[in-house]
Motif scaffolding. Structure first.
Motif, PDB file in Angstrom:
ATOM      1  N   LEU A  84       0.597  -1.035  -0.223  1.00 51.53           N
ATOM      2  CA  LEU A  84      -0.449  -0.233  -0.868  1.00 51.53           C
ATOM      3  C   LEU A  84       0.844   1.147   0.229  1.00 51.53           C
ATOM      4  CD1 LEU A  84      -2.511  -0.585   2.330  1.00 51.53           C
ATOM      5  CD2 LEU A  84      -2.582  -0.965  -0.257  1.00 51.53           C
ATOM      6  N   ALA A  85       2.267   0.915   0.358  1.00 49.05           N
ATOM      7  CA  ALA A  85       3.044   2.213   1.082  1.00 49.05           C
ATOM      8  C   ALA A  85       3.186   2.724  -0.759  1.00 49.05           C
ATOM      9  CB  ALA A  85       4.340   2.013   1.214  1.00 49.05           C
ATOM     10  N   ALA A  86       3.598   1.661  -1.669  1.00 46.56           N
ATOM     11  CA  ALA A  86       4.815   2.087  -3.334  1.00 46.56           C
ATOM     12  C   ALA A  86       2.991   1.897  -3.145  1.00 46.56           C
ATOM     13  CB  ALA A  86       4.829  -0.274  -3.470  1.00 46.56           C
ATOM     14  N   LEU A  87       2.064   1.707  -3.869  1.00 48.48           N
ATOM     15  CA  LEU A  87       0.622   2.589  -4.436  1.00 48.48           C
ATOM     16  C   LEU A  87       0.271   3.834  -4.498  1.00 48.48           C
ATOM     17  CD1 LEU A  87      -1.699  -0.968  -4.107  1.00 48.48           C
ATOM     18  CD2 LEU A  87      -0.411   0.077  -6.014  1.00 48.48           C
ATOM     19  N   MET A  88       1.018   4.173  -2.751  1.00 47.66           N
ATOM     20  CA  MET A  88       0.501   5.823  -2.285  1.00 47.66           C
ATOM     21  C   MET A  88       1.312   6.084  -3.170  1.00 47.66           C
ATOM     22  SD  MET A  88       0.534   7.284   1.282  1.00 47.66           S
ATOM     23  CE  MET A  88       2.881   7.315   1.212  1.00 47.66           C
ATOM     24  N   VAL A  89       3.052   5.899  -3.077  1.00 43.71           N
ATOM     25  CA  VAL A  89       4.129   6.277  -3.778  1.00 43.71           C
ATOM     26  C   VAL A  89       3.240   6.861  -5.438  1.00 43.71           C
ATOM     27  CG1 VAL A  89       6.655   6.505  -4.675  1.00 43.71           C
ATOM     28  CG2 VAL A  89       5.480   6.449  -2.294  1.00 43.71           C
ATOM     29  N   LEU A  90       3.272   5.390  -5.590  1.00 39.57           N
ATOM     30  CA  LEU A  90       2.811   5.860  -7.202  1.00 39.57           C
ATOM     31  C   LEU A  90       1.924   6.513  -7.869  1.00 39.57           C
ATOM     32  CD1 LEU A  90       3.510   4.290 -10.242  1.00 39.57           C
ATOM     33  CD2 LEU A  90       1.381   2.904  -9.044  1.00 39.57           C
ATOM     34  N   THR A  91       0.477   6.089  -6.419  1.00 33.35           N
ATOM     35  CA  THR A  91      -0.417   7.387  -7.045  1.00 33.35           C
ATOM     36  C   THR A  91       0.500   9.238  -6.471  1.00 33.35           C
ATOM     37  OG1 THR A  91      -1.547   6.282  -6.249  1.00 33.35           O
ATOM     38  CG2 THR A  91      -2.993   8.200  -6.079  1.00 33.35           C
ATOM     39  N   VAL A  92       0.730   9.133  -6.089  1.00 26.08           N
ATOM     40  CA  VAL A  92       1.372  10.757  -5.744  1.00 26.08           C
ATOM     41  C   VAL A  92       2.644  11.149  -6.564  1.00 26.08           C
ATOM     42  CG1 VAL A  92       2.999  12.340  -4.133  1.00 26.08           C
ATOM     43  CG2 VAL A  92       1.416  10.852  -2.940  1.00 26.08           C
ATOM     44  N   VAL A  93       3.133  10.187  -7.581  1.00 22.14           N
ATOM     45  CA  VAL A  93       4.122  11.084  -8.550  1.00 22.14           C
ATOM     46  C   VAL A  93       2.825  10.840  -9.746  1.00 22.14           C
ATOM     47  CG1 VAL A  93       5.532   9.634 -10.369  1.00 22.14           C
ATOM     48  CG2 VAL A  93       5.778   9.264  -7.314  1.00 22.14           C
ATOM     49  N   ALA A  94       1.795  10.354  -9.924  1.00 22.74           N
ATOM     50  CA  ALA A  94       0.940   9.960 -10.685  1.00 22.74           C
ATOM     51  C   ALA A  94       0.245  11.414 -10.823  1.00 22.74           C
ATOM     52  CB  ALA A  94       0.374   8.669 -11.573  1.00 22.74           C
ATOM     53  N   ALA A  95      -0.190  11.529 -10.180  1.00 19.94           N
ATOM     54  CA  ALA A  95      -1.330  12.645  -9.954  1.00 19.94           C
ATOM     55  C   ALA A  95      -0.181  14.066 -10.136  1.00 19.94           C
ATOM     56  CB  ALA A  95      -1.707  12.589  -8.601  1.00 19.94           C
ATOM     57  N   THR A  96       1.477  13.901  -9.668  1.00 18.56           N
ATOM     58  CA  THR A  96       1.946  14.665  -9.836  1.00 18.56           C
ATOM     59  C   THR A  96       2.223  15.582 -11.178  1.00 18.56           C
ATOM     60  OG1 THR A  96       2.451  15.028  -7.117  1.00 18.56           O
ATOM     61  CG2 THR A  96       3.707  16.052  -9.019  1.00 18.56           C
ATOM     62  N   ALA A  97       2.738  14.049 -12.266  1.00 19.30           N
ATOM     63  CA  ALA A  97       3.310  14.198 -13.066  1.00 19.30           C
ATOM     64  C   ALA A  97       1.989  14.594 -13.711  1.00 19.30           C
ATOM     65  CB  ALA A  97       3.637  13.134 -13.628  1.00 19.30           C
ATOM     66  N   ALA A  98       1.181  14.028 -13.903  1.00 21.59           N
ATOM     67  CA  ALA A  98       0.258  13.980 -15.078  1.00 21.59           C
ATOM     68  C   ALA A  98      -0.571  15.341 -15.503  1.00 21.59           C
ATOM     69  CB  ALA A  98      -1.598  13.234 -14.632  1.00 21.59           C
ATOM     70  N   PRO A  99      -0.882  16.726 -14.603  1.00 22.27           N
ATOM     71  CA  PRO A  99      -1.485  18.458 -14.739  1.00 22.27           C
ATOM     72  C   PRO A  99       0.054  18.667 -15.122  1.00 22.27           C
ATOM     73  CG  PRO A  99      -2.159  17.584 -12.520  1.00 22.27           C
ATOM     74  CD  PRO A  99      -0.616  16.392 -13.180  1.00 22.27           C
ATOM     75  N   ILE A 100       1.406  18.486 -15.366  1.00 22.62           N
ATOM     76  CA  ILE A 100       2.800  18.990 -15.908  1.00 22.62           C
ATOM     77  C   ILE A 100       2.735  18.491 -17.452  1.00 22.62           C
ATOM     78  CG2 ILE A 100       4.864  18.578 -15.748  1.00 22.62           C
ATOM     79  CD1 ILE A 100       4.950  18.162 -12.602  1.00 22.62           C
ATOM     80  N   ALA A 101       2.878  17.017 -17.180  1.00 23.20           N
ATOM     81  CA  ALA A 101       2.754  16.450 -19.213  1.00 23.20           C
ATOM     82  C   ALA A 101       1.486  16.997 -19.447  1.00 23.20           C
ATOM     83  CB  ALA A 101       2.201  15.038 -19.185  1.00 23.20           C
ATOM     84  N   TYR A 102       0.256  17.501 -19.215  1.00 27.62           N
ATOM     85  CA  TYR A 102      -0.918  17.673 -19.838  1.00 27.62           C
ATOM     86  C   TYR A 102      -0.377  19.445 -20.047  1.00 27.62           C
ATOM     87  CZ  TYR A 102      -5.597  19.657 -20.532  1.00 27.62           C
ATOM     88  OH  TYR A 102      -6.476  20.724 -21.350  1.00 27.62           O
ATOM     89  N   ILE A 103      -0.280  20.361 -18.916  1.00 23.27           N
ATOM     90  CA  ILE A 103       0.824  21.518 -19.617  1.00 23.27           C
ATOM     91  C   ILE A 103       1.302  21.860 -20.249  1.00 23.27           C
ATOM     92  CG2 ILE A 103       1.281  23.843 -18.962  1.00 23.27           C
ATOM     93  CD1 ILE A 103      -0.133  22.722 -15.618  1.00 23.27           C
ATOM     94  N   ALA A 104       2.589  20.517 -20.347  1.00 26.26           N
ATOM     95  CA  ALA A 104       3.693  20.541 -21.536  1.00 26.26           C
ATOM     96  C   ALA A 104       2.831  20.203 -22.966  1.00 26.26           C
ATOM     97  CB  ALA A 104       4.664  19.499 -20.774  1.00 26.26           C
TER      98      ALA A 104
END
Length: 111
Positions: A84-104
């Motif tokens: 669950l900790a690994a999934l949390m880290v993956l989710t936070v990274v994906a949630a952070t990277a998605a808006p950045i990728a969209y703007i780019a």
């Protein structure tokens, strides 16, 4: 002995609830996909469902192996906490990277 009786009654109730939930999930996604304006959303819903089912299978497989091999409840919960900790880290990274990728991507398309 009373705790064992509660577990014996609670597990079939949980299985029945989970079966109803899993049966209702595709119906809800299909209704959302039908009412969206962009047809690609149906594909997104289906891919998300497939990925979540695969992830659920992997988590259950890991926990079942830990429980069978070790047989220790503490070890099983530690394994679950790590997953669950690994999934949390993956989710936070994906949630952070998605808006950045969209703007780019929007800026790149404007060129």
């Amino acid at each position: 002995a009373a705790f064992h009786d509660v577990r014996v009654a609670a597990y079939p109730a949980f299985v029945a609830y989970h079966c109803l939930f899993e049966a209702a999930l595709p119906v809800a996604f299909a209704n959302m996909a039908v009412h969206t304006r962009v047809p690609r959303y149906a594909l997104v819903f289906n891919v998300n469902t497939l990925l979540s089912a695969a992830l659920q299978f992997v988590v259950q497989l890991v926990l079942a192996n830990v429980a069978v091999v070790g047989g220790d409840a503490r070890r099983t919960f530690v394994a679950l906490a790590i997953v669950l900790a690994a999934l949390m880290v993956l989710t936070v990274v994906a949630a952070t990277a998605a808006p950045i990728a969209y703007i780019a991507a929007r800026r790149w398309r404007r060129r």
